[in-house]
Each structure stands twice: as structure tokens, then as C-alpha cells.
Design an enzyme around this catalytic site. Structure first.
Site, PDB file in Angstrom:
ATOM      1  N   VAL A   1       2.823   4.790   4.366  1.00 47.02           N
ATOM      2  CA  VAL A   1       2.170   3.906   5.408  1.00 47.02           C
ATOM      3  C   VAL A   1       1.513   2.911   4.462  1.00 47.02           C
ATOM      4  CG1 VAL A   1      -0.046   4.212   6.716  1.00 47.02           C
ATOM      5  CG2 VAL A   1       1.447   6.283   6.461  1.00 47.02           C
ATOM      6  N   TYR A   2       1.182   3.100   3.219  1.00 47.80           N
ATOM      7  CA  TYR A   2       0.779   2.046   2.599  1.00 47.80           C
ATOM      8  C   TYR A   2       1.696   0.680   2.469  1.00 47.80           C
ATOM      9  CZ  TYR A   2      -0.681  -0.512  -1.890  1.00 47.80           C
ATOM     10  OH  TYR A   2      -0.979  -1.464  -2.835  1.00 47.80           O
ATOM     11  N   ALA A   3       3.166   1.175   2.309  1.00 50.87           N
ATOM     12  CA  ALA A   3       4.085   0.224   2.679  1.00 50.87           C
ATOM     13  C   ALA A   3       4.175  -0.427   3.705  1.00 50.87           C
ATOM     14  CB  ALA A   3       5.670   0.625   2.080  1.00 50.87           C
TER      15      ALA A   3
END
Length: 289
Positions: free
Chosen positions: A164-166
Site C-alpha cells: 500500500v505504501y508503494a
């Protein structure tokens, strides 16, 4: 902190200008605020911890900076709009917005609830979009402004356990590109900094500390990020990749060879290292498998 230069070429730095820096209560955000303050304008710090903001504000003020702070939790509904409104009432304007706040708990995607994953998306992508929207009207009325968003190489190198961060950080790049294209003709520009691994502050240093590993030559110092923010504004640069030497080539290479990132991570044992860090964090926080 005396001004070392006059207003930047875009007119949003220097005496009489106001910059808002998110995630400024610690780490890279503090360094960004200090570098902007050198330009002579007023810097508004924001973050979740009032105590930490007070400490940073006092430190910068003691060095001669013109600084204030407003505490805000950008993961909460309406927080971005309230923050922008408060700063504009106090200062009369926001000339420069630096969306630096972000982070990732670095846990396995499937082991987190969907709400936990969505909070990562909120902090790293939705909050910058909300804040940009909140300050844009005033910038357009004045015919001048600049928004700097902090992104990362995470999506390109397929760093383990950052799904999700990516997604959020790649989204920030796309958002900034279109924002710049649409509003630069009206005097409001936008830039994005794409960070590789960073040492001396932030998540990169935290992982080094937890893993016991030493910083590699492909890690950039945290101070380089702060200097790049000022460069992005004064030179009106669309994108700056913060990685030393040959590391900068990775951004283009990963687009052509998307399987290279996972291969490099496997060869370097990155997955194993990250799994150990996850286990250490879970044990410390009392998270059960």
C-alpha cells in the site's frame, strides 16, 4: 537564522512568504523546515505531537528562524482543510506547501486489517491531495505558489511488504505531474522528490538501527532531501531523484525491467532482513501471528 538568499525564482521563498511543512516534528521534516528557514521566510511546522513540534520550533527559533507550529493529525477526516484554514488565518497566506508526512509500519499486507492498510493510504496519498486542494485556491488568487510532494522509489524496486505504501508513493508522482501541468500556466507549480534509501533520519535509518546493518553507498544523507526541496522550488524542477551516483539509474531501469527489483532484493537478502524486522516489531508491540 539569517537569510542566506533572496526569494527564489518562483517567488515563494524569502522574507514575507509562508511555508507549511508537514511531518516536521522529527526526522527529515525537521531538516526540510530548517533549510527553508534559511531562505528568510516564515515556516509553519505541523505534525501530530504538540510536544515534539514545540521542541523543534524552539530549536529553530533559537537559531534565528521565523517559525511557528500547528498540531494536526492528517489521518483524521477534515484535518487537512482545518490545518490550511488555521495557517491562512494566522499568516494570511501559504506560499509553499511541502507534503512530507508519511510512513509505513512495514508489516505483511495480509496480516493487517483493511482499515490499517487504508490508513497508510490516507497518510501517504490522500492527505497530500487534500492539503494541495485546500491551499490551491489561495495560491491561484495570488497567482503564485508551489507544492512539493515527497515520494519514494518503493514502488519501482518492489521493496518487500510495502504494497500500500508503494501504491501511495507512485500515486503521489502521478498526482504531482498532472497538478504541475494544469496549474503551472496560472503561476502555481508543483514538484516531486523521489527518495531512495535515506540514512541519518526517517524510515531508512530506523531499519538500519533495527537490523544492525550499516549504511550503504547507495543511501543518500537526509540533508540531501532538505536541500533538494529548496532546489526544486528555486529552480522549479518537476522531479528530483534523491539517490547517490548510479542509484539514480534505477528509476528508469525499473520501468523497463520490472522483474529486476525483486531479483535484486532476493540476491541481497532483503526479504529475509525485512521479515526479521517485522518479527522484532511485532514482538515489541505484542502483535500475535
Amino acid at each position: 537564522m539569517a537569510a542566506t538568499r533572496q526569494m527564489g525564482s518562483s517567488g515563494v521563498l524569502g522574507v514575507g512568504r509562508t511555508a507549511l511543512v508537514t511531518g516536521a516534528s522529527r526526522g527529515i521534516g525537521t531538516l526540510i523546515a530548517r533549510e527553508i528557514a534559511k531562505e528568510g521566510g516564515h515556516v509553519v511546522l505541523t505534525g501530530r505531537s504538540t510536544a515534539d513540534l514545540q521542541a523543534v520550533s524552539s530549536e529553530l527559533a533559537a537559531a534565528g528562524a521565523d517559525v511557528s507550529f500547528v498540531a494536526a493529525d492528517l489521518t483524521q477526516p477534515g484535518a487537512a482543510e482545518r490545518l490550511a484554514g488555521t495557517v491562512e488565518r494566522q499568516r494570511g497566506r501559504i506560499d509553499l506547501l511541502v507534503n512530507n508526512a508519511g510512513g509505513d509500519p512495514l508489516r505483511e499486507f495480509h496480516s493487517m486489517t483493511i482499515d490499517e492498510n487504508l490508513r497508510i493510504l490516507q497518510l501517504n496519498l490522500v492527505a497530500p491531495v487534500e492539503l494541495s486542494h485546500a491551499v490551491l485556491g489561495g495560491m491561484l488568487r495570488r497567482g503564485r505558489g508551489h507544492i512539493v510532494n515527497i515520494s519514494a522509489m518503493a514502488g519501482r524496486v518492489s521493496f518487500p511488504h510495502t504494497e500500500v505504501y508503494a501504491a501511495a508513493k507512485d500515486g503521489v508522482i502521478g498526482f504531482t505531474r498532472v497538478l504541475r501541468s494544469d496549474y503551472r500556466p496560472h503561476g502555481v507549480s508543483a514538484s516531486v522528490l523521489i527518495l531512495g534509501a535515506i540514512r541519518e533520519a526517517g524510515q531508512g535509518q530506523r531499519m538500519l538501527d533495527e537490523s544492525g546493518m550499516k549504511a550503504s553507498r547507495l543511501m543518500a544523507p537526509a540533508g540531501a532531501v532538505a536541500r533538494a526541496v529548496v532546489k526544486a522550488v528555486t529552480k522549479d524542477r518537476a522531479e528530483l531523484v534523491i539517490m547517490p551516483g548510479p542509484g539514480r539509474l534505477l528509476r528508469g531501469v525499473m520501468d523497463y525491467f520490472p522483474g529486476l527489483g525483486p531479483a535484486v532484493n532476493r540476491a541481497a537478502g532483503t526479504g529475509t532482513t525485512m521479515q526479521k524486522i517485522i518479527e522484532m516489531r511485532d514482538a515489541k508491540e505484542g502483535v500475535s501471528a
